[in-house]
Write an enzyme that holds these catalytic residues in place. Structure first.
Site, PDB file in Angstrom:
ATOM      1  CE  LYS A 135       1.570  19.805  12.388  1.00  0.00           C
ATOM      2  NZ  LYS A 135       1.719  20.728  11.080  1.00  0.00           N
ATOM      3  NE  ARG A 181       3.386  19.894   1.603  1.00  0.00           N
ATOM      4  CZ  ARG A 181       3.087  19.648   2.718  1.00  0.00           C
ATOM      5  NH1 ARG A 181       3.897  18.980   4.254  1.00  0.00           N
ATOM      6  NH2 ARG A 181       1.902  20.212   2.978  1.00  0.00           N
ATOM      7  NE  ARG A 218      -4.096  19.277   8.983  1.00  0.00           N
ATOM      8  CZ  ARG A 218      -3.359  18.540   8.778  1.00  0.00           C
ATOM      9  NH1 ARG A 218      -2.391  17.426   9.088  1.00  0.00           N
ATOM     10  NH2 ARG A 218      -1.896  19.293   8.137  1.00  0.00           N
TER      11      ARG A 218
HETATM   12  P1  AMP Z   1       0.710  17.622   6.151  1.00  0.00           P
HETATM   13  O1  AMP Z   1       1.400  17.211   4.894  1.00  0.00           O
HETATM   14  O2  AMP Z   1       0.511  17.488   7.365  1.00  0.00           O
HETATM   15  O3  AMP Z   1       0.320  19.466   6.155  1.00  0.00           O
HETATM   16  O4  AMP Z   1      -1.277  17.718   5.473  1.00  0.00           O
HETATM   17  C1  AMP Z   1      -1.164  17.870   3.699  1.00  0.00           C
HETATM   18  C2  AMP Z   1      -2.551  18.120   3.707  1.00  0.00           C
HETATM   19  O5  AMP Z   1      -3.194  16.958   3.496  1.00  0.00           O
HETATM   20  C3  AMP Z   1      -3.476  18.560   4.215  1.00  0.00           C
HETATM   21  O6  AMP Z   1      -3.072  20.415   4.170  1.00  0.00           O
HETATM   22  C4  AMP Z   1      -5.132  18.138   3.796  1.00  0.00           C
HETATM   23  O7  AMP Z   1      -5.460  18.076   3.210  1.00  0.00           O
HETATM   24  C5  AMP Z   1      -4.405  17.028   4.265  1.00  0.00           C
HETATM   25  N1  AMP Z   1      -4.268  16.188   5.223  1.00  0.00           N
HETATM   26  C6  AMP Z   1      -3.175  15.518   5.937  1.00  0.00           C
HETATM   27  N2  AMP Z   1      -3.636  15.213   7.782  1.00  0.00           N
HETATM   28  C7  AMP Z   1      -4.927  15.326   7.484  1.00  0.00           C
HETATM   29  C8  AMP Z   1      -5.393  15.124   8.831  1.00  0.00           C
HETATM   30  N3  AMP Z   1      -4.808  14.324   9.611  1.00  0.00           N
HETATM   31  N4  AMP Z   1      -6.936  15.534   8.228  1.00  0.00           N
HETATM   32  C9  AMP Z   1      -7.584  15.305   7.365  1.00  0.00           C
HETATM   33  N5  AMP Z   1      -6.420  15.786   6.047  1.00  0.00           N
HETATM   34  C10 AMP Z   1      -5.606  15.442   6.035  1.00  0.00           C
END
Ligand code: AMP
Length: 216
Positions: free
Chosen positions: A13, A161, A88
């Site tokens: 994404k 990360r 999400r």
């Molecule tokens: P990502 O960078 O999108 O993989 O997000 C990393 C982490 O941020 C996820 O594993 C969640 O803990 C948190 N996170 C990001 N976006 C959301 C969302 N829309 N709702 C809830 N938690 C989120």
């Protein structure tokens, strides 16, 4: 043009959002990036989110809805935005419907990146980014042209990360299947969903997305 990129962690994404951003000049809104910035800055939101993110679980709907609602009001979003990692949960999708209608905006399309879970672990655990400009790389799929030098800015420091380890990735995938995958039905039912093959090469996936956008 306002769109959502939907798919599990590691589906691509962020990579595709950056390509669309460059091609169409619309802005990428990644709730994950915003939360990581809040954690790094030690804000109230960051303090609440840190441990949850390290466990690979989802931060509360209220927090992310608040962040997105404020961000969409910024002037750079007026020309359009790509939501990456939001919504999400069905609760977040419903809240997004309300906030877009309140702001007199609409969603044009939801693009699902279809991928296979086992490949995702390999994709995620191999990825790293340039510490200076944030360009994303992968040990196997996208190495810098010259080892240890960023293609984009020449930076020589790279970061990984904290939640990109195998154990946390598995929790993140569990959260995706339990809480996020129902959005496929939510947007499918609304006639908003288009799916592309996220297992193909980066450029091929980009081509499929361009085709979806051209056909809108
Ligand atoms: P990502 O960078 O999108 O993989 O997000 C990393 C982490 O941020 C996820 O594993 C969640 O803990 C948190 N996170 C990001 N976006 C959301 C969302 N829309 N709702 C809830 N938690 C989120």
């Amino acid at each position: 043009m306002n769109l959502i990129l939907l798919g599990p962690p590691g589906a691509g994404k962020g990579t595709q959002a950056k390509m669309i951003e460059d091609a169409l000049g619309i802005v990428q809104l990644s709730t994950g990036d915003m939360l990581r910035a809040a954690v790094a800055a030690g804000t109230e939101v960051g303090l609440k989110a840190k441990a949850v993110m390290e466990r690979g679980e989802l931060v509360s709907d209220d927090i992310v809805i608040g962040i997105i609602s404020e961000r969409i009001d910024e002037p750079d979003c007026a020309g359009g935005f790509i939501l990456d990692g939001f919504p999400r949960t069905v609760g977040q999708a419903e809240a997004l419907d309300v906030l877009l209608s309140d702001k007199d905006k609409k969603l044009n399309v939801v693009i699902e990146l279809k991928v296979d879970d086992e490949k995702l672990v390999e994709r995620i655990t191999g990825r790293f980014t340039c510490a200076k400009c944030g360009e994303g790389y992968h040990e196997t799929f996208k190495r810098p042209a010259e080892d240890d030098v960023c293609d984009k800015c020449g930076g020589t420091e790279f970061v990984r990360r904290k939640d990109d380890n195998e154990e946390t990735v598995r929790s993140r995938l569990t959260a995706y299947h339990a809480q996020t995958s129902p959005l496929i039905g939510y947007y499918g039912g609304a006639g908003m969903l288009r799916s592309v093959d996220g297992m193909a090469d980066i450029g091929v996936v980009g081509g499929q997305i361009t085709e979806v956008l051209n056909n809108l």
